[in-house]
Each structure stands twice: as C-alpha cells, then as structure tokens.
Design a protein around this motif. Structure first.
Motif, PDB file in Angstrom:
ATOM      1  N   ARG A 221      -8.008  -0.177  -5.396  1.00  0.00           N
ATOM      2  CA  ARG A 221      -7.221  -0.922  -6.382  1.00  0.00           C
ATOM      3  C   ARG A 221      -6.166  -1.837  -5.782  1.00  0.00           C
ATOM      4  O   ARG A 221      -5.642  -2.707  -6.483  1.00  0.00           O
ATOM      5  CB  ARG A 221      -6.556   0.062  -7.350  1.00  0.00           C
ATOM      6  CG  ARG A 221      -7.551   0.908  -8.128  1.00  0.00           C
ATOM      7  CD  ARG A 221      -6.835   1.848  -9.089  1.00  0.00           C
ATOM      8  NE  ARG A 221      -7.790   2.680  -9.835  1.00  0.00           N
ATOM      9  CZ  ARG A 221      -7.425   3.578 -10.738  1.00  0.00           C
ATOM     10  NH1 ARG A 221      -6.138   3.766 -11.017  1.00  0.00           N
ATOM     11  NH2 ARG A 221      -8.352   4.296 -11.353  1.00  0.00           N
TER      12      ARG A 221
ATOM     13  N   ALA B  12       2.269   1.940  -3.414  1.00  0.00           N
ATOM     14  CA  ALA B  12       1.274   2.535  -4.310  1.00  0.00           C
ATOM     15  C   ALA B  12       1.132   4.031  -4.049  1.00  0.00           C
ATOM     16  O   ALA B  12       0.980   4.829  -4.980  1.00  0.00           O
ATOM     17  CB  ALA B  12      -0.062   1.833  -4.137  1.00  0.00           C
ATOM     18  N   LYS B  13       1.187   4.417  -2.774  1.00  0.00           N
ATOM     19  CA  LYS B  13       1.091   5.839  -2.440  1.00  0.00           C
ATOM     20  C   LYS B  13       2.307   6.604  -2.936  1.00  0.00           C
ATOM     21  O   LYS B  13       2.195   7.740  -3.414  1.00  0.00           O
ATOM     22  CB  LYS B  13       0.943   6.009  -0.929  1.00  0.00           C
ATOM     23  CG  LYS B  13      -0.384   5.504  -0.382  1.00  0.00           C
ATOM     24  CD  LYS B  13      -0.477   5.683   1.129  1.00  0.00           C
ATOM     25  CE  LYS B  13      -1.806   5.177   1.669  1.00  0.00           C
ATOM     26  NZ  LYS B  13      -1.907   5.313   3.144  1.00  0.00           N
TER      27      LYS B  13
ATOM     28  N   ALA C  13      -0.599   7.224  -6.023  1.00  0.00           N
ATOM     29  CA  ALA C  13      -1.998   6.857  -5.820  1.00  0.00           C
ATOM     30  C   ALA C  13      -2.556   7.537  -4.576  1.00  0.00           C
ATOM     31  O   ALA C  13      -1.854   7.690  -3.575  1.00  0.00           O
ATOM     32  CB  ALA C  13      -2.128   5.337  -5.684  1.00  0.00           C
ATOM     33  N   THR C  14      -3.803   7.950  -4.654  1.00  0.00           N
ATOM     34  CA  THR C  14      -4.461   8.540  -3.493  1.00  0.00           C
ATOM     35  C   THR C  14      -4.886   7.442  -2.527  1.00  0.00           C
ATOM     36  O   THR C  14      -4.861   6.252  -2.868  1.00  0.00           O
ATOM     37  CB  THR C  14      -5.701   9.348  -3.925  1.00  0.00           C
ATOM     38  OG1 THR C  14      -6.664   8.446  -4.498  1.00  0.00           O
ATOM     39  CG2 THR C  14      -5.331  10.412  -4.939  1.00  0.00           C
TER      40      THR C  14
ATOM     41  N   ASP D 121       3.975   5.916  -5.525  1.00  0.00           N
ATOM     42  CA  ASP D 121       3.812   6.032  -6.980  1.00  0.00           C
ATOM     43  C   ASP D 121       2.763   7.061  -7.381  1.00  0.00           C
ATOM     44  O   ASP D 121       2.501   7.244  -8.564  1.00  0.00           O
ATOM     45  CB  ASP D 121       3.448   4.664  -7.573  1.00  0.00           C
ATOM     46  CG  ASP D 121       4.620   3.689  -7.529  1.00  0.00           C
ATOM     47  OD1 ASP D 121       5.765   4.161  -7.441  1.00  0.00           O
ATOM     48  OD2 ASP D 121       4.376   2.473  -7.559  1.00  0.00           O
TER      49      ASP D 121
ATOM     50  N   GLU E 252       0.827  -1.209   0.000  1.00  0.00           N
ATOM     51  CA  GLU E 252       0.000   0.000   0.000  1.00  0.00           C
ATOM     52  C   GLU E 252       0.862   1.261   0.000  1.00  0.00           C
ATOM     53  O   GLU E 252       0.568   2.232  -0.704  1.00  0.00           O
ATOM     54  CB  GLU E 252      -0.926  -0.001   1.225  1.00  0.00           C
ATOM     55  CG  GLU E 252      -1.964  -1.113   1.196  1.00  0.00           C
ATOM     56  CD  GLU E 252      -2.858  -1.108   2.419  1.00  0.00           C
ATOM     57  OE1 GLU E 252      -4.027  -1.515   2.303  1.00  0.00           O
ATOM     58  OE2 GLU E 252      -2.382  -0.690   3.498  1.00  0.00           O
TER      59      GLU E 252
ATOM     60  N   GLU F  91      -7.697   5.477  -4.032  1.00  0.00           N
ATOM     61  CA  GLU F  91      -7.231   4.585  -5.101  1.00  0.00           C
ATOM     62  C   GLU F  91      -6.522   3.371  -4.522  1.00  0.00           C
ATOM     63  O   GLU F  91      -6.686   2.245  -5.014  1.00  0.00           O
ATOM     64  CB  GLU F  91      -6.309   5.351  -6.044  1.00  0.00           C
ATOM     65  CG  GLU F  91      -7.021   6.370  -6.912  1.00  0.00           C
ATOM     66  CD  GLU F  91      -6.074   7.209  -7.742  1.00  0.00           C
ATOM     67  OE1 GLU F  91      -6.482   7.683  -8.820  1.00  0.00           O
ATOM     68  OE2 GLU F  91      -4.902   7.390  -7.315  1.00  0.00           O
ATOM     69  N   VAL F  92      -5.727   3.576  -3.477  1.00  0.00           N
ATOM     70  CA  VAL F  92      -5.046   2.448  -2.824  1.00  0.00           C
ATOM     71  C   VAL F  92      -6.072   1.492  -2.230  1.00  0.00           C
ATOM     72  O   VAL F  92      -5.949   0.265  -2.355  1.00  0.00           O
ATOM     73  CB  VAL F  92      -4.100   2.956  -1.712  1.00  0.00           C
ATOM     74  CG1 VAL F  92      -3.546   1.779  -0.900  1.00  0.00           C
ATOM     75  CG2 VAL F  92      -2.957   3.747  -2.315  1.00  0.00           C
TER      76      VAL F  92
END
Length: 222
Positions: free
Chosen positions: A137, A124-125, A129-130, A127, A121, A133-134
C-alpha cells in the motif's frame, strides 16, 4: 494466410504476457529486497542477474539447454513430473523470455524502490501497518512509475526475443513460432510480403508501448 499471419502474433503476445507476469512478480520482490539491503557479495549477485542483458542470446539459449535439457538433472525432474521435456515447448519460449527480460524489470523496480522515502514507510509501520501492508500500500504505489516502466520494457523485450527462443524452444508453427522467428523463416524462404507484415506489426506494437512509457513519464512529472 490469415492463420499463418496471426498465429505467431498470438503466440508472441501470450508468451510475452505470461513472461511479463512472472518477471513482474519476481522483479518487484527482488528489486525491493536489493534496494534496501547491503551485504557481502551483493555486487556479485546483481552482476549475475544483469548478465542476460549483455550476453548474446545464443549463449543464453545454450545455457538454458544445458540447465533444462533432457540430459540435465532439472530437465529429468521436469520430464518425470509432466511426462515431457520442457525443451521445444511453449513453456520453453516463456522461460527464455523471462530470462532475457528480467534484468530490465529488476533494474527499474530497484531504482523505483530506492527513491521511496524511508520515513513514509516507517510512519505507516508506526500507525500499525504490517511489513506486507507497507509494501503493498505504500512502497509499490510510490514506486509505481518505475515499476510500470519496467513492466512495459520487459514485455517489449520478451516480445522481441529471438536467439534464445530459437535455440531452446525451436520454431514450431502454432506452438513455439513467435513473430521474430517467423520473420526469420519468411525472409529465409523469400516470402517478403509476409515478413514485412510481421515486421510492421511488431514495430507498431513496440512503438506504441514505448510511446506509452514516455507519455506516462511526462504526465507523472507534470
């Protein structure tokens, strides 16, 4: 005979599906929040949320009547908004199903989210992602097995709800009469053929749903 047989089945399915959607959304959000947070009083709150799982259904029905009955503040607000009380309506059956099935969904979702690797997680943040979104997705897909198990178990629990539904929603044919209440009435009046038909139908459906869970869990681990 055909309408008499299918009406409770249709009502049971629509009530359980509606309750399943509501429980699914609330259970997933609540499970995600509680899986990652520690705070004073968390155990008290979780114990309260799990209570419907161990309380007698009649107690749940009694509490629902007290909270949402025509003499309660909430009940009066509902009646003023919709020009009718919620008690002894289709929505009363849905609410009863939501209350009794929520613990299963919550516990499954919480367990699933607790197993998600934090580092995935966080990556992803990083990268871009909000948080939403995390959650949608990354977190939900990784916890999908537990979430699906919770959805099926809560749907099955809602499908078989009897005590709270009978007290809060009643047993009105074509309106609130579900398969469990219909079986009770059929047995009580000596209509064993119809009772057996409903018993076989709900056993078959419940078996298929549980079989799906076991097959899904097995394939996920292979």
């Amino acid at each position: 005979m055909t309408d008499t047989f299918w009406s409770p089945i249709y009502l049971s399915l629509t009530i359980a599906l509606t309750a399943g959607v509501i429980v699914g959304v609330i259970g997933i959000v609540t499970g995600r929040l509680m899986a990652r947070r520690s705070f004073r009083g968390k155990t008290v709150i979780e114990t309260f949320m799990m209570l419907p799982l161990v309380l007698p259904p009649t107690v749940v029905g009694f509490i629902l009547i007290v909270l949402f009955g025509i003499n309660s503040p909430i009940g009066k607000v509902i009646e003023s908004l919709f020009d009718q009380p919620i008690i002894f309506t289709w929505w009363a059956a849905v609410l009863a199903a939501v209350v009794v099935s929520f613990p299963l969904m919550y516990q499954s979702a919480k367990t699933g989210f607790a197993t998600v690797d934090y580092e995935i997680e966080d990556a992803a943040k990083i990268d871009g992602a909000t948080s939403l979104e995390v959650f949608l997705r990354v977190s939900i897909p990784l916890a999908a097995q537990a979430i699906i198990t919770g959805l099926v178990l809560s749907f099955t629990r809602a499908l078989g709800e009897f005590g709270a539904t009978l007290m809060f929603a009643g047993n009105i044919p074509g309106k609130t009469q579900t398969v469990p209440t219909a079986i009770y009435i059929a047995f009580d009046t000596g209509n064993m053929k119809l009772a057996w038909l409903w018993v076989v139908s709900i056993i078959t459906l419940s078996y298929l749903l549980l079989f799906f869970i076991y097959r899904f869990s097995k394939s996920a681990h292979e």
